[in-house]
Design a protein around this motif. Structure first.
Motif, short mmCIF file in Angstrom:
data_model
loop_
_atom_site.label_atom_id
_atom_site.label_comp_id
_atom_site.label_asym_id
_atom_site.label_seq_id
_atom_site.Cartn_x
_atom_site.Cartn_y
_atom_site.Cartn_z
N UNK A 1 39.13 93.30 34.72
CA UNK A 1 39.82 93.53 33.44
C UNK A 1 40.40 94.94 33.38
N UNK A 2 41.61 95.03 32.85
CA UNK A 2 42.23 96.30 32.50
C UNK A 2 42.47 96.26 30.99
N UNK A 3 41.85 97.19 30.26
CA UNK A 3 41.87 97.19 28.80
C UNK A 3 42.58 98.44 28.28
N UNK A 4 43.50 98.23 27.34
CA UNK A 4 44.23 99.36 26.78
C UNK A 4 43.79 99.75 25.39
N UNK A 5 43.00 98.91 24.72
CA UNK A 5 42.67 99.14 23.32
C UNK A 5 41.40 99.98 23.21
N UNK A 6 41.59 101.29 23.21
CA UNK A 6 40.49 102.23 23.05
C UNK A 6 40.38 102.57 21.57
N UNK B 1 47.56 109.20 23.89
CA UNK B 1 46.88 108.53 25.01
C UNK B 1 47.22 107.04 25.11
N UNK B 2 48.48 106.74 25.41
CA UNK B 2 48.96 105.36 25.46
C UNK B 2 48.58 104.71 26.80
N UNK B 3 49.13 103.55 27.04
CA UNK B 3 48.74 102.66 28.13
C UNK B 3 48.20 103.33 29.39
N UNK B 4 49.04 104.09 30.07
CA UNK B 4 48.65 104.63 31.37
C UNK B 4 47.41 105.49 31.32
N UNK B 5 47.26 106.27 30.26
CA UNK B 5 46.07 107.12 30.11
C UNK B 5 44.80 106.26 30.06
N UNK B 6 44.86 105.18 29.32
CA UNK B 6 43.68 104.31 29.23
C UNK B 6 43.45 103.54 30.53
N UNK B 7 44.53 103.16 31.19
CA UNK B 7 44.40 102.38 32.42
C UNK B 7 43.75 103.17 33.55
N UNK B 8 44.16 104.42 33.72
CA UNK B 8 43.69 105.16 34.90
C UNK B 8 42.81 106.36 34.57
N UNK B 9 42.62 106.65 33.28
CA UNK B 9 41.80 107.81 32.93
C UNK B 9 41.14 107.60 31.57
N UNK B 10 40.48 106.44 31.41
CA UNK B 10 39.77 106.15 30.16
C UNK B 10 38.71 107.23 29.95
N UNK C 1 37.04 110.69 33.82
CA UNK C 1 37.72 109.51 33.32
C UNK C 1 37.52 108.31 34.23
N UNK C 2 37.66 107.12 33.65
CA UNK C 2 37.48 105.87 34.39
C UNK C 2 38.84 105.32 34.78
N UNK C 3 39.04 105.08 36.06
CA UNK C 3 40.28 104.49 36.56
C UNK C 3 40.07 102.97 36.63
N UNK C 4 40.47 102.29 35.57
CA UNK C 4 40.27 100.85 35.51
C UNK C 4 41.06 100.11 36.59
N UNK C 5 42.26 100.58 36.87
CA UNK C 5 43.11 99.90 37.86
C UNK C 5 42.47 99.97 39.24
N UNK C 6 42.00 101.15 39.62
CA UNK C 6 41.33 101.30 40.91
C UNK C 6 40.08 100.44 40.98
N UNK C 7 39.35 100.37 39.87
CA UNK C 7 38.15 99.54 39.84
C UNK C 7 38.48 98.06 40.03
N UNK C 8 39.57 97.61 39.44
CA UNK C 8 39.97 96.21 39.59
C UNK C 8 40.37 95.92 41.04
N UNK C 9 41.10 96.82 41.66
CA UNK C 9 41.45 96.63 43.07
C UNK C 9 40.18 96.49 43.91
N UNK C 10 39.23 97.38 43.68
CA UNK C 10 37.98 97.34 44.44
C UNK C 10 37.21 96.05 44.18
#
Length: 318
Positions: A183-188, A137-146, A162-171
């Motif tokens: 914030x977009x966080x990758x360190x789960x 579950x590297x970068x993209x998984x955490x970014x768009x499907x935490x 899952x939480x789509x952090x990128x979509x949330x930041x756009x909104x």
């Protein structure tokens, strides 16, 4: 004189790339020599900052060696899909993630299959790719499907949406630009041990001021010779895409490094690159505005005025 860890103090009017070269020189001349995870050894400093103004299409694209910006762009677009298997990258000729699944394959099977042959099997055999091409579950998984989890009435947990952090930041950039939570966080923490490589460029924070979108990237671990040129381009690219999607102008990219290092076996690259002078001012043009941050394609991006010096090859530490 430039500060040791903040080469942005370089002389006024210096080429923006000079701060990167100053950082490289400082690490090689003054960094602490350390034994690292790979066993190769590094020279390292802790805490470094670079700043780039992205106004008028400017991009932190190094000119003292060729940086394959299309490869970095394809990787960024792959992150935004949430994909974690290398096969879509392999089919586009992108090689930057191949070593990690290959090393796992050799270790777990005992088959000393050559890297090139392994990659060809990933391309040719979808079932093989499914089994051996995944990175966890590297970068993209955490970014768009935490991942999230729900507590059930029977006392067990089940996975939630899952939480789509990128979509949330756009909104949030569109509707609450003054927020301090873009914030977009990758360190789960719960999933780091399942990743082929824990996220290096781990935390992105965005900031809106005077109609400009600024980005701060914190990178916990940075290979300055091979990784940082890609990281700078990719962060600026994401910033530019977000700015377009939210009707903002690109502002400043602030890069911050934790363990910022050079590998001891990269001496030839370092010596050669430090002998060169930056030249030109590359710019990025985005030809199309898709309906979503997730709708960009590689052909949407064109770089102008990029006349880099020759590439310098060096081994990747796995």
């Amino acid at each position: 004189m430039a500060s040791a860890l903040n080469p942005t103090d370089s002389a006024p009017g210096a080429h923006p790339e000079q701060q990167y070269l100053d950082l490289m020189r400082h690490i090689w001349d003054h960094g602490s020599e350390r034994v690292d995870r790979t066993g190769i050894g590094t020279r390292s400093v802790f805490g470094a900052t670079l700043r780039f103004d992205l106004a008028d299409g400017a991009m932190p694209l190094l000119t003292t060696k060729r940086v394959y910006w299309k490869t970095a762009t394809r990787e960024m677009l792959w992150f935004l899909t949430g994909e974690t298997n290398i096969r879509p990258l392999v089919l586009q000729g992108v090689k930057i993630w191949n070593e990690w699944p290959h090393a796992r394959y050799v270790e777990e099977t005992g088959d000393e299959l050559a890297l090139d042959d392994f990659v060809q099997r990933i391309a040719d055999d979808e079932a093989f790719a499914k089994q051996w091409g995944d990175l966890g579950p590297v970068y993209g998984k955490q970014w768009v499907d935490w991942p999230t989890y729900r507590y059930r009435k029977d006392g067990l947990f089940e996975q939630g949406e899952g939480i789509n952090q990128v979509a949330q930041v756009v909104d949030s950039l569109r509707n609450n630009p003054g927020s301090r939570r873009h914030i977009i966080e990758g360190w789960n923490v719960a999933e780091v041990d399942r990743m082929a490589l824990p996220p290096c460029h781990k935390t992105y924070q965005f900031h809106v001021a005077d109609g400009r979108l600024n980005c701060a990237l914190y990178q916990r671990s940075c290979d300055v010779a091979l990784g940082l040129p890609f990281n700078l381009w990719s962060a600026a690219l994401l910033q530019r895409m977000l700015a377009q999607q939210t009707d903002l102008e690109p502002g400043e990219l602030v890069w911050m490094g934790g363990d910022t290092h050079l590998y001891l076996n990269h001496e030839h690259l370092i010596t050669q690159q430090l002998s060169r002078e930056p030249q030109g001012s590359p710019t990025l043009e985005i030809l199309r505005r898709p309906d979503s941050i997730f709708g960009y394609r590689i052909e949407d991006f064109v770089v102008h005025n990029y006349t880099p010096q020759a590439p310098i090859k060096a081994p990747v530490a796995v």
